[in-house]
Write a protein that holds these residues in place. Sequence first.
Motif, mmCIF file in Angstrom:
data_model
loop_
_atom_site.group_PDB
_atom_site.id
_atom_site.type_symbol
_atom_site.label_atom_id
_atom_site.label_comp_id
_atom_site.label_asym_id
_atom_site.label_seq_id
_atom_site.Cartn_x
_atom_site.Cartn_y
_atom_site.Cartn_z
ATOM 1 N N ARG A 23 0.967 -1.075 0.089
ATOM 2 C CA ARG A 23 -0.120 -0.006 -0.005
ATOM 3 C C ARG A 23 1.006 1.410 -0.075
ATOM 4 N NH1 ARG A 23 -5.546 0.578 0.913
ATOM 5 N NH2 ARG A 23 -6.063 2.596 0.545
ATOM 6 N N ASP A 76 -14.912 -1.492 10.551
ATOM 7 C CA ASP A 76 -14.847 -0.421 9.919
ATOM 8 C C ASP A 76 -13.857 -0.351 8.667
ATOM 9 O OD1 ASP A 76 -16.673 0.952 11.666
ATOM 10 O OD2 ASP A 76 -15.231 2.039 12.691
ATOM 11 N N GLY A 77 -12.841 -1.095 8.972
ATOM 12 C CA GLY A 77 -11.658 -1.397 7.764
ATOM 13 C C GLY A 77 -11.774 -2.569 6.977
ATOM 14 N N ALA A 79 -14.460 -3.583 4.868
ATOM 15 C CA ALA A 79 -14.550 -3.561 3.270
ATOM 16 C C ALA A 79 -13.713 -2.785 2.584
ATOM 17 C CB ALA A 79 -15.883 -2.460 3.331
ATOM 18 N N GLU A 80 -13.029 -1.951 3.146
ATOM 19 C CA GLU A 80 -11.777 -0.985 2.116
ATOM 20 C C GLU A 80 -10.704 -2.134 2.008
ATOM 21 O OE1 GLU A 80 -8.258 2.062 3.192
ATOM 22 O OE2 GLU A 80 -9.672 1.768 4.642
ATOM 23 N N GLY A 81 -10.501 -3.111 2.963
ATOM 24 C CA GLY A 81 -9.579 -3.947 2.961
ATOM 25 C C GLY A 81 -9.892 -5.086 1.543
ATOM 26 N N GLU A 83 -11.804 -4.229 -0.908
ATOM 27 C CA GLU A 83 -11.645 -3.533 -2.040
ATOM 28 C C GLU A 83 -10.287 -3.279 -2.518
ATOM 29 O OE1 GLU A 83 -13.875 -2.658 -4.150
ATOM 30 O OE2 GLU A 83 -15.202 -3.767 -2.911
ATOM 31 N N TRP A 84 -9.311 -3.332 -1.412
ATOM 32 C CA TRP A 84 -7.903 -3.154 -1.748
ATOM 33 C C TRP A 84 -7.280 -4.508 -2.581
ATOM 34 C CZ3 TRP A 84 -3.381 -1.116 -2.739
ATOM 35 C CH2 TRP A 84 -2.189 -1.882 -2.671
ATOM 36 N N SER A 87 -8.512 -4.315 -5.907
ATOM 37 C CA SER A 87 -8.047 -3.345 -6.823
ATOM 38 C C SER A 87 -6.790 -3.882 -7.464
ATOM 39 C CB SER A 87 -7.704 -2.207 -5.916
ATOM 40 O OG SER A 87 -6.787 -2.400 -5.160
ATOM 41 N N VAL A 431 -6.626 -5.277 7.693
ATOM 42 C CA VAL A 431 -6.976 -4.092 8.178
ATOM 43 C C VAL A 431 -5.768 -3.493 8.934
ATOM 44 C CG1 VAL A 431 -8.723 -3.251 9.509
ATOM 45 C CG2 VAL A 431 -9.576 -4.951 8.018
ATOM 46 N N ARG A 438 -1.338 3.520 6.256
ATOM 47 C CA ARG A 438 -2.089 4.700 6.405
ATOM 48 C C ARG A 438 -1.149 5.745 7.330
ATOM 49 N NH1 ARG A 438 -6.553 3.348 8.168
ATOM 50 N NH2 ARG A 438 -7.159 2.624 6.079
#
Length: 451
Positions: A23, A76-77, A79-81, A83-84, A87, A431, A438
Motif C-alpha cells: 500500500r 470499519d476497515g 470493506a476497504e481491505g 476493495e484493496w 484493486s 486491516v 496509512r
Amino acid sequence: MGADAVDLLVIGGGMAGLSAAARVAAEGGSVVLVEKAERTGGSARFAGFVWSAPTVEELRRVNPDGEPELAAALIDGFAEGVEWIRSLGVECRPPVPVLGFGRGHQVDTNHYLDTCERLIRDRGQEVLTGTWTRTLLTEDGRVTGAECLLPDGSPRRIEAAWTLLATGGFQGDPRLRAEHLHPQAEHVGLRANPHSRGDGLALGRAAGGAFGKKDAGFYGHLMPAGVSLADPARFVDLALYYSEHALLFDTTGERFVDETVGDHLTTMALLERPGARGLLVADARVHREWISASYVEGIPGVDKFQLCHRAGARSAVADSLADFESMPEEWGFPGATIRDRIEEFNATVGAGGTTEPGRLLDSRPLDEPPFYVIETAPAVTFTFGGLLIDAGAHVVPAEGRGTIPGLLAAGADAGGLYRRAYAGGLAPALVFGLAAARTALTGTRPAALGR
C-alpha cells in the motif's frame, strides 16, 4: 536519522507486512520489507478466507474481552481491505457465512501475496528475504529503523520514519508457547510456518512496548494426535472442524467443554486437560452430514475420518456403543466410562434435558451406528497475545500513556483484539496492515527527516 530514511520499514513479510508495504509503495511512498524466511507469505499462504463478524455488535458478542477500539477498527476497515485486494486484480469471491456468525470472502491468498511483493519491487522498493532483524534503532525515545543481518551475515542499517513489526506471532517457539499459552503447549503441534518465533514481540518489548492481553490464548484446531504436521497440506485436510457436532472426552473419560462453541475454542480447552489429548466420537449421522461434507460454502467436502486414518491417526469404527468397552488399553482412555457417558448424553437430550457441560447448538443424540473415533490433540496456528496497539497500529508503551513514536505492529504481532475468542485471522492482518500504511503515509515525520 538521515535524509535517505524510508517512509516505512516492514519487519515480516506475511499478510500484514506485505499489505502495508504494498500500500505504501502503491501510494508513492518509500519502503523496505525484511523477511527472515527465504520466501515471503508466512502462514497466510496456508489460508484462504478473509472474514470477520458482520458488525461490531456481533464481534463484541463473540469476543467480549477484546479491546472495543480495535474491534470497531476491524469492522470499519474490512470493506476497504476487500476493495484493496480486488484493486490489485486478485479474485475475492462473493461473501458467504463462516463459523455460523461471520461473513467473508474466499481469496486466492497466494496470488494476493505474490501480487503485493511484485508491486513493491515494480515500484522500485526493496524486499529482503533471508534477512534477520537484530535490533531496533532508537533516537530520543523514537524508533528510527532497525539493524538487520543480510543472508551473507553482513549487517545493514535501515533508517525509517516508521517501523512495522509483522513477524507473525510467537507460535513457532516452544518456550514462548509454554510461557504464554500453557505449560503443555511446549509440545503441541504447529499448523503454521515455523519462522514465527516471537521476533517482533522481543523487538517491540525491548523498545518498551506493552504485551497483552493476559491469557489471551491462541487460534488453532483439533488435529489427529501423533500425526506429523510437517506437510502444510495437512493443516486443512486433517483439521477436525466437525468436532462441534461430535462429543469430546479427555483421558478421564469425561466431557469438559461445550463442543458446539466451535473447534477453535475447544482446542484451547483441550490444551489444559491431562496430557492435552482427547477422544473425538461421532456417529453415522455426523459422518454423513459433517465429517464428509463441505465445512465452508465453496470448499468441496472430503471424508476427514478416512484422511486421518490413512495418515496413521489412532482411529477406529465401532459397530455399537458396547464396543467401547473393548478399547485397547494402550490408547489410555477408559472406554467403558466413555460408553456410559454417551448413553447418558443420549438419554438426557432425548428427553429434552440439559447435559453437563451443556450444548448451545447441536443437541441431538449420538445414537446412529457405526461410531467414528479419533484420538485428537490441539495444534496452534497463531497466537492472540502480542504488542498492544491502537486503531492506527501504533504500539502502546508498557509504561506511561500515548504510543511509542515510530513503532507500529500488525497481524499476530499485535495483541488486544482477541481474548480467548476468534473472528478471523487474515482480516485483522489486512486491516491493521493497511492502517499501518496509512499511518506511515500521513503520520507526522521527525523534523530532522528529509524526503
